[in-house]
Write an enzyme that holds these catalytic residues in place. Structure first.
Site, PDB file in Angstrom:
ATOM      1  N   CYS A  18       0.988  -1.116   0.001  1.00 40.33           N
ATOM      2  CA  CYS A  18       0.087   0.104   0.015  1.00 40.33           C
ATOM      3  C   CYS A  18       0.805   1.214   0.024  1.00 40.33           C
ATOM      4  CB  CYS A  18      -1.246   0.093   1.253  1.00 40.33           C
ATOM      5  SG  CYS A  18      -2.242  -1.144   1.127  1.00 40.33           S
ATOM      6  N   LYS A  22       5.905  -4.263  -3.430  1.00 37.81           N
ATOM      7  CA  LYS A  22       7.452  -4.130  -3.187  1.00 37.81           C
ATOM      8  C   LYS A  22       7.996  -4.005  -1.775  1.00 37.81           C
ATOM      9  CE  LYS A  22      11.487  -2.538  -5.237  1.00 37.81           C
ATOM     10  NZ  LYS A  22      12.256  -3.786  -5.858  1.00 37.81           N
TER      11      LYS A  22
HETATM   12  O1  M6R Z   1      12.736  -4.186   1.167  1.00 41.96           O
HETATM   13  P1  M6R Z   1      13.514  -5.395   1.367  1.00 41.96           P
HETATM   14  O2  M6R Z   1      14.730  -5.711   0.986  1.00 41.96           O
HETATM   15  O3  M6R Z   1      13.574  -5.792   2.984  1.00 41.96           O
HETATM   16  O4  M6R Z   1      12.395  -6.660   0.751  1.00 41.96           O
HETATM   17  C1  M6R Z   1      12.596  -7.858   0.915  1.00 41.96           C
HETATM   18  C2  M6R Z   1      11.746  -8.887   0.013  1.00 41.96           C
HETATM   19  O5  M6R Z   1      10.173  -8.697   0.276  1.00 41.96           O
HETATM   20  C3  M6R Z   1      11.955  -8.638  -1.458  1.00 41.96           C
HETATM   21  O6  M6R Z   1      13.482  -8.775  -1.514  1.00 41.96           O
HETATM   22  C4  M6R Z   1      11.476  -9.455  -2.436  1.00 41.96           C
HETATM   23  O7  M6R Z   1      11.654 -10.720  -2.139  1.00 41.96           O
HETATM   24  C5  M6R Z   1      11.638  -8.985  -3.919  1.00 41.96           C
HETATM   25  N1  M6R Z   1      10.464  -8.490  -4.471  1.00 41.96           N
HETATM   26  C6  M6R Z   1      12.263 -10.203  -4.530  1.00 41.96           C
HETATM   27  O8  M6R Z   1      12.463  -9.741  -5.963  1.00 41.96           O
END
Ligand code: M6R
Length: 608
Positions: A2, A603
């Site tokens: 969101c 994301k």
């Molecule tokens: O913002 P973050 O690095 O903490 O996010 C972790 C995961 O949600 C993120 O890396 C997710 O696995 C990606 N969308 C993968 O491409």
């Protein structure tokens, strides 16, 4: 998950198009529903629906909504199905307040029951609506928005941020209680958002809002207050130098492809972003630690897996990589003041990681972090952080941030190896030089030599609903990352695993033509012969990313060999993820999937 964006202006009466422009920059945070509310001639106008941003914005003519203030919301559904009624923003009962949230209200169900019992009209099954009614209950008694928001927040449990406005004044109010929030001060207008890309077209003068704070936007000023006692807070704005062009596709069909191609420059900017004395302090903390834990999720976790191999190989330091959501139940009872917990996150908002930070801070562990988004909750909660300096990563799949994370950890491991004397001076200094100077052109070469082949493999791989990506040693995390990319954007069950583990069960899946993707670091080529042979003799079609090696050539047909340029054992794993990213990208587009916005994913995951 969101995104919210709110603005109040004394310069405009056509706020709809600013809200649409701001909301569009938050689409990576949620694309289940879209909604915009504005105040016009003393009434709140609200338009919202389920669907992709562009479709909803066009269908409902959101940009044409009149008014001088408003709130927009992009939703990634948790409470309540993606539908028009559950779309945000939400009205209160009598439609004189309207608001939207990001995050989760965990006592949503009991509050819903309570408020309904008190006579509130609750129209949706979405917890964002509860925030509006929580404020309404007090506002209807006192007519004081600030007091009503303070008291309303007292009733809401969870991690969230929300923005709310009333039809009678020129203000927008917002709170940060665990989810990200930034305020912007422009000329004759102020705004608030879950993330900077939507603020920067309005202004570069930014205030980071911290947890437990309320922000009151008037067209001319931004006022900050503590939520618990209403005390005013003084905080000077800073000027953001973030490059806004990064948030545009720049001629590429998708952000994912653009961000893959940006990796040469983003690894370069890493080395301008990290500064002394912080790098040395970061290393000091790791070297002094009784135990080093890496905590992260998704791609960031995969980067920590590679990091653990680097720390072992280069600095002979043990470390434990743990998935954010698992940490407390696995290590939470023993973590203590002698431990260092290194949290790695692109967004700096991932709830599973933030929970670990709170837990470990309470137990006096030292919290270090590696973060891309400055000003994020994780940067605020860490004792020390190092920035990735990648600029905005818009596409939901992480690409350039993963590469920079791995590059940073190989750099730190090398420096610590030199400090500990576990690396010969010449080797260590050579590697530092490679990382800073040779890596960016090698990344460019890798893209140039593997992109066409990766694209050509898409039709074949698209025939398989599942396959494996296998790595060994330093490329174990690379295999996990390649598999995650393929799952995320191609909707194919790609399982990433350690190649020597494959024979302990999964080998039985191999039949003639079955695809197995290998990623091989140069010094492990001989070691891999066994693993290649055992799938080859059973008819597997081997696809391989690695340096050109005569031994490996025996197992891989030319069209399946994604050859990365020669470098060395430690640099090569950084390069090897790139053909896998490209494979995922071209497989997704071959399947007509928009890789920037894969189904069901957000994301930034600010829920547990
Ligand atoms: O913002 P973050 O690095 O903490 O996010 C972790 C995961 O949600 C993120 O890396 C997710 O696995 C990606 N969308 C993968 O491409």
């Amino acid at each position: 998950m969101c995104g919210i964006f709110g603005i109040t202006s004394k310069r405009r009466s056509d706020i709809g198009h600013i809200l649409v422009e701001g909301a569009e920059k938050l689409t990576y945070r949620g694309y289940d529903t879209v909604g915009v509310a504005t105040v016009y001639k003393g009434k709140i106008l609200l338009r919202k629906d389920r669907g992709k941003f562009d479709e909803v914005a066009t269908k409902l003519r959101l940009a044409e909504m009149p008014g001088s203030k408003g709130i927009a919301q992009l939703r990634w559904a948790t409470f309540g199905a993606p539908s028009k009624v559950n779309a945000q923003p939400h009205y209160d009962c009598d439609e004189d307040l309207c608001g939207a949230h990001n995050g989760n209200i965990v006592n949503y169900l009991p509050l819903r029951e309570q408020y309904t019992g008190e006579g509130h009209t609750i129209r949706s099954m979405n917890d964002g609506e509860i925030c509006v009614h929580a404020v309404e209950r007090y506002y209807d008694k006192s007519g004081d928005m600030v007091e009503a928001i303070q008291k309303g927040c007292g009733d809401l449990h969870g991690d969230y941020a929300f923005a709310i406005m009333n039809m009678k004044d020129d203000k927008v109010y917002a709170v940060k209680m665990g989810s990200s929030l930034f305020a912007g001060i422009g000329k004759g207008e102020t705004c608030v958002s879950s993330d900077l890309p939507s603020i920067l077209p309005v202004t570069r003068r930014i205030i980071n809002v911290l947890d437990g704070e309320m922000v009151i936007l008037s067209p001319e000023r931004v006022e900050l207050r503590r939520i618990n006692d209403g005390a005013p807070i003084e905080r000077e704005p800073y000027t953001s130098d973030a490059d806004i062009r990064v948030a545009q596709k720049g001629g590429y069909p998708h952000f994912m492809l653009k961000e893959i191609h940006e990796q040469a420059s983003s690894t370069r900017s890493l080395f301008s972003a990290i500064r002394e004395p912080f790098v040395t302090q970061f290393e000091d903390a790791l070297l002094d630690a009784k135990r080093i834990f890496f905590v992260a999720c998704g791609s960031s976790y995969n980067a920590t897996v590679v990091a653990s191999y680097y720390l072992n190989a280069l600095a002979k330091l043990p470390s434990i990589s743990v998935v954010g959501g698992q940490f407390v139940s696995m290590y939470g009872e023993s973590v203590g003041e002698d431990d260092v917990v290194v949290c790695v996150s692109q967004s700096g908002e991932t709830k599973d990681v933030i929970d670990v930070v709170h837990h470990c801070r309470n137990r006096n562990a030292r919290i270090l972090s590696v973060v891309n988004v400055l000003g994020s909750t994780l940067t605020q909660l860490s004792h020390l952080y190092l920035p990735l300096g990648c600029g905005f990563e818009i596409s939901v799949p992480a690409t350039k941030t993963y590469t920079s994370q791995v590059t940073l950890f190989s750099y730190l491991a090398t420096r610590m190896g030199l400090r500990r004397g576990t690396l010969a001076r010449e080797t260590g200094e050579g590697l530092l030089n490679d990382l800073q100077k040779r890596l960016p052109p090698l990344i460019e070469q890798t893209i140039a030599t593997t992109e066409i082949k990766a694209r050509a493999l898409a039709p074949y791989l698209a025939n398989y609903p599942h396959f494996y990506v296998l790595g060994y040693g330093l490329t174990h995390g690379v295999a996990l990352e390649g598999a995650l990319k393929i799952k995320e954007v191609c909707y194919i069950v790609a399982d990433g695993m350690y190649s020597s583990e494959f024979k302990h069960g999964p080998l039985s899946i191999v039949t003639n033509g079955y695809p197995i993707v290998f990623t091989v670091a140069p010094n492990d080529s001989e070691e891999l012969v066994n693993h290649l042979s055992e799938v080859e003799c059973r008819g597997a079609r081997i696809i391989l990313t690695g340096e050109d090696h005569p031994l490996l050539r025996r197992y891989v047909a030319e069209e399946n060999y994604l050859v990365v340029p020669n470098s060395n054992h430690y640099l090569s794993p950084i390069l090897q993820v790139i053909p896998l990213q490209l494979l995922a990208y071209y497989l997704a587009t071959y399947k007509n999937i928009d890789p920037d916005y894969p189904r069901n994913i957000s994301k930034t995951l600010t829920v547990r």
